[in-house]
Design a protein around this motif. Structure first.
Motif, PDB file in Angstrom:
ATOM      1  N   GLU A 128       0.730  -1.118  -0.052  1.00 58.51           N
ATOM      2  CA  GLU A 128      -0.035  -0.072  -0.105  1.00 58.51           C
ATOM      3  C   GLU A 128       0.988   1.384  -0.010  1.00 58.51           C
ATOM      4  N   HIS A 129       1.071   1.883  -1.182  1.00 61.92           N
ATOM      5  CA  HIS A 129       2.051   2.933  -1.389  1.00 61.92           C
ATOM      6  C   HIS A 129       1.422   4.418  -0.854  1.00 61.92           C
ATOM      7  N   GLY A 130       0.181   4.542  -0.843  1.00 65.57           N
ATOM      8  CA  GLY A 130      -0.360   5.730  -0.305  1.00 65.57           C
ATOM      9  C   GLY A 130      -0.950   6.762  -1.418  1.00 65.57           C
ATOM     10  N   ARG A 131      -0.826   6.467  -2.667  1.00 67.10           N
ATOM     11  CA  ARG A 131      -1.018   7.211  -3.704  1.00 67.10           C
ATOM     12  C   ARG A 131      -2.251   7.018  -4.400  1.00 67.10           C
ATOM     13  N   GLY A 132      -2.923   5.785  -4.033  1.00 66.98           N
ATOM     14  CA  GLY A 132      -4.226   5.406  -4.293  1.00 66.98           C
ATOM     15  C   GLY A 132      -4.161   5.005  -5.890  1.00 66.98           C
ATOM     16  N   ASP A 133      -5.314   4.971  -6.626  1.00 73.25           N
ATOM     17  CA  ASP A 133      -5.261   4.496  -8.162  1.00 73.25           C
ATOM     18  C   ASP A 133      -4.798   5.765  -9.188  1.00 73.25           C
ATOM     19  N   THR A 134      -3.695   6.031  -9.029  1.00 73.29           N
ATOM     20  CA  THR A 134      -3.094   7.097  -9.816  1.00 73.29           C
ATOM     21  C   THR A 134      -2.110   6.699 -10.889  1.00 73.29           C
ATOM     22  N   PRO A 135      -1.671   7.370 -11.784  1.00 71.15           N
ATOM     23  CA  PRO A 135      -0.546   7.263 -12.596  1.00 71.15           C
ATOM     24  C   PRO A 135       0.939   7.203 -11.802  1.00 71.15           C
ATOM     25  N   ILE A 136       0.877   8.018 -10.686  1.00 75.34           N
ATOM     26  CA  ILE A 136       2.167   7.743  -9.999  1.00 75.34           C
ATOM     27  C   ILE A 136       2.219   6.792  -9.064  1.00 75.34           C
ATOM     28  N   GLY A 137       0.938   6.396  -8.621  1.00 75.65           N
ATOM     29  CA  GLY A 137       0.745   5.139  -7.722  1.00 75.65           C
ATOM     30  C   GLY A 137       1.166   4.000  -8.454  1.00 75.65           C
ATOM     31  N   HIS A 138       0.627   4.047  -9.808  1.00 76.83           N
ATOM     32  CA  HIS A 138       1.031   2.611 -10.599  1.00 76.83           C
ATOM     33  C   HIS A 138       2.500   2.811 -10.819  1.00 76.83           C
ATOM     34  N   SER A 139       3.084   3.764 -11.278  1.00 74.34           N
ATOM     35  CA  SER A 139       4.451   3.676 -11.470  1.00 74.34           C
ATOM     36  C   SER A 139       5.449   3.363 -10.102  1.00 74.34           C
ATOM     37  N   ILE A 140       4.822   3.722  -9.082  1.00 74.79           N
ATOM     38  CA  ILE A 140       5.570   3.319  -7.832  1.00 74.79           C
ATOM     39  C   ILE A 140       5.232   2.005  -7.634  1.00 74.79           C
ATOM     40  N   ALA A 141       4.213   1.414  -7.559  1.00 73.82           N
ATOM     41  CA  ALA A 141       3.974  -0.164  -7.441  1.00 73.82           C
ATOM     42  C   ALA A 141       5.060  -0.917  -8.531  1.00 73.82           C
ATOM     43  N   ASP A 142       4.992  -0.597  -9.599  1.00 72.72           N
ATOM     44  CA  ASP A 142       5.998  -1.159 -10.588  1.00 72.72           C
ATOM     45  C   ASP A 142       7.318  -1.238  -9.985  1.00 72.72           C
ATOM     46  N   TYR A 143       7.656  -0.104  -9.496  1.00 73.26           N
ATOM     47  CA  TYR A 143       9.130   0.244  -8.927  1.00 73.26           C
ATOM     48  C   TYR A 143       9.148  -0.586  -7.625  1.00 73.26           C
ATOM     49  N   THR A 144       8.486  -0.652  -6.809  1.00 74.04           N
ATOM     50  CA  THR A 144       8.517  -1.268  -5.472  1.00 74.04           C
ATOM     51  C   THR A 144       8.498  -2.685  -5.670  1.00 74.04           C
ATOM     52  N   LEU A 145       7.516  -3.199  -6.423  1.00 70.62           N
ATOM     53  CA  LEU A 145       7.295  -4.919  -6.551  1.00 70.62           C
ATOM     54  C   LEU A 145       8.681  -5.321  -7.300  1.00 70.62           C
ATOM     55  N   SER A 146       9.068  -4.700  -8.372  1.00 69.13           N
ATOM     56  CA  SER A 146      10.193  -4.949  -9.245  1.00 69.13           C
ATOM     57  C   SER A 146      11.646  -5.126  -8.314  1.00 69.13           C
ATOM     58  N   LEU A 147      11.576  -3.969  -7.343  1.00 67.22           N
ATOM     59  CA  LEU A 147      12.706  -4.108  -6.611  1.00 67.22           C
ATOM     60  C   LEU A 147      12.414  -5.066  -5.703  1.00 67.22           C
ATOM     61  N   LEU A 148      11.448  -5.433  -5.328  1.00 68.48           N
ATOM     62  CA  LEU A 148      11.316  -6.590  -4.153  1.00 68.48           C
ATOM     63  C   LEU A 148      11.783  -7.860  -5.002  1.00 68.48           C
ATOM     64  N   LEU A 149      11.239  -8.227  -6.066  1.00 64.79           N
ATOM     65  CA  LEU A 149      11.541  -9.363  -7.013  1.00 64.79           C
ATOM     66  C   LEU A 149      13.047  -9.290  -7.136  1.00 64.79           C
ATOM     67  N   GLY A 150      13.597  -8.229  -7.362  1.00 66.43           N
ATOM     68  CA  GLY A 150      15.157  -8.197  -7.470  1.00 66.43           C
ATOM     69  C   GLY A 150      15.941  -8.613  -6.103  1.00 66.43           C
ATOM     70  N   MET A 151      15.295  -7.928  -5.055  1.00 63.80           N
ATOM     71  CA  MET A 151      15.998  -8.518  -3.618  1.00 63.80           C
ATOM     72  C   MET A 151      15.644  -9.895  -3.435  1.00 63.80           C
ATOM     73  N   CYS A 152      14.557 -10.634  -4.008  1.00 65.12           N
ATOM     74  CA  CYS A 152      14.346 -11.820  -3.547  1.00 65.12           C
ATOM     75  C   CYS A 152      15.127 -12.978  -4.584  1.00 65.12           C
ATOM     76  N   ARG A 153      15.501 -12.352  -5.591  1.00 61.75           N
ATOM     77  CA  ARG A 153      16.515 -13.029  -6.669  1.00 61.75           C
ATOM     78  C   ARG A 153      17.928 -13.181  -6.022  1.00 61.75           C
ATOM     79  N   THR A 154      18.144 -11.988  -5.438  1.00 62.93           N
ATOM     80  CA  THR A 154      19.481 -11.748  -4.921  1.00 62.93           C
ATOM     81  C   THR A 154      19.717 -12.900  -3.874  1.00 62.93           C
ATOM     82  N   ASN A 155      18.862 -13.059  -3.194  1.00 63.67           N
ATOM     83  CA  ASN A 155      18.848 -14.156  -2.037  1.00 63.67           C
ATOM     84  C   ASN A 155      18.647 -15.524  -2.594  1.00 63.67           C
ATOM     85  N   TYR A 156      17.782 -15.760  -3.184  1.00 64.67           N
ATOM     86  CA  TYR A 156      17.258 -17.070  -3.628  1.00 64.67           C
ATOM     87  C   TYR A 156      17.755 -17.659  -4.881  1.00 64.67           C
TER      88      TYR A 156
END
Length: 336
Positions: A128-156
């Motif tokens: 929950e990024h706090g930007r609602g259903d907005t274009p900025i929120g969509h970009s921040i969701a892409d950013y955060t979840l792809s970053l998280l995936l990268g972190m998971c791949r670093t460990n796993y």
């Protein structure tokens, strides 16, 4: 007390690497957004979260690719996340790492929240990024979840894929970059931004795990949480309890004095939150018990006395009350 909405300045290094990957001069971008270069070199500095909105809006205007934020996972370094980055690397499983992020994520940025939800056969990580259903929120969701995936791949390992991805953004004209990166089906127009990971994957022991080191980082993160959010009585109280529990359970009066208030004031503040001092002691004791049990070099008997119990049977009863399982069961299956 922190500004109500701030984030670690060092996180901006990820954003600047991201825009640089898309051909934008990071120094000029930083200046135009209003992020001082000197601040990025200060490991304790924080910046207003509103600057992230400015940055993502500007990046979206400059970069023609709607999926530009999906490359965030290529841009991170553990140091960008402060203590959290190194705690993440030393986590025993992805599950424990994600739970760590759930608890301490507000240190990274207190506008976003993270939630782990157990589902049959999988774990759902909700953003929950706090930007609602907005274009900025969509970009921040892409950013955060792809970053998280990268972190998971670093460990796993780099071949890790998600089981499913849910995004609030409407389906774009070209949806292929999302399933290509995450390796799974993507549901656009969802009610939340979340990532689903297979249960066997999140509970698998990680080759990078270092439980004693992770426990040390947890103590540091607890202190940071209590210090940064000095109006958060629960975090301050738990940080004190976690420091003192190995010497016995401190009384409410002792804890109140350590926090600069009377016992009555402490209990009143906790009551206003629907809590009691005893429930907080139990929660802190349970957390410390899990930390110790994660360290297989410590026997259950040793953990019993470290937590101030006089007998192992008393510790076992307490642990069953807290978690619904015995300490031995938890040690063999911590995600049960």
């Amino acid at each position: 007390m922190l500004n109500p909405e701030t984030s670690l300045a060092s996180l901006w290094l990820i954003v600047l690497r991201l825009v640089e990957l898309h051909g934008i001069d990071p120094q000029a971008f930083s200046q135009e957004v209003g992020v001082p270069a000197a601040t990025l070199r200060d490991v304790h500095a924080r910046l207003p979260s509103r600057l992230a909105d400015v940055a993502f809006a500007k990046a979206a205007a400059l970069i023609p690719d709607p999926a530009f934020a999906l490359r965030a996972g290529e841009c991170w370094h553990p140091s960008n996340l402060g203590t959290m980055g190194y705690a993440w690397l030393s986590s025993r499983t992805l599950h424990t790492g994600l739970k760590r992020l759930e608890r301490f994520g507000c240190i990274l940025g207190n506008r976003s929240t993270y939630r782990c939800v157990n589902t049959p056969g999988s774990l759902r990580f909700v953003l929950e990024h706090g930007r609602g259903d907005t274009p900025i929120g969509h970009s921040i969701a892409d950013y955060t979840l792809s970053l998280l995936l990268g972190m998971c791949r670093t460990n796993y390992g780099g071949k890790l894929n998600a089981a499913a991805l849910f995004l609030r953004r409407p389906e774009p004209a070209d949806p292929q970059p999302w399933p290509k990166l995450f390796g799974c089906n993507v549901r656009f127009g969802a009610l939340e931004d979340s990532l689903l990971l297979d249960r066997d994957t999140v509970d698998a022991p990680l080759p990078s795990a270092n439980v004693p080191l992770a426990n040390t980082f947890d103590r540091i993160l607890s202190e940071q949480l209590a210090h940064a959010f000095d109006d958060d009585i629960v975090s301050r109280c738990k940080a004190h309890l976690l420091r003192e529990l190995t010497s016995g359970v401190p009384s409410a009066q002792e804890t109140g004095t350590a926090l600069g208030m009377s016992q009555r004031t402490l209990q009143r503040k906790l009551h206003e939150l629907g809590l009691t001092y005893q429930s907080l002691c139990d929660e802190a004791r349970h957390e410390l018990a899990r930390r110790y049990l994660d360290d297989t070099n410590k026997s259950v008997t040793e953990v019993t006395f470290l937590l101030g119990f006089s007998e192992q049977s008393a510790f076992t009863r307490a642990f069953r009350r807290w978690s619904g399982m015995s300490p031995t069961t938890y040690r063999h299956n911590p995600a049960a």
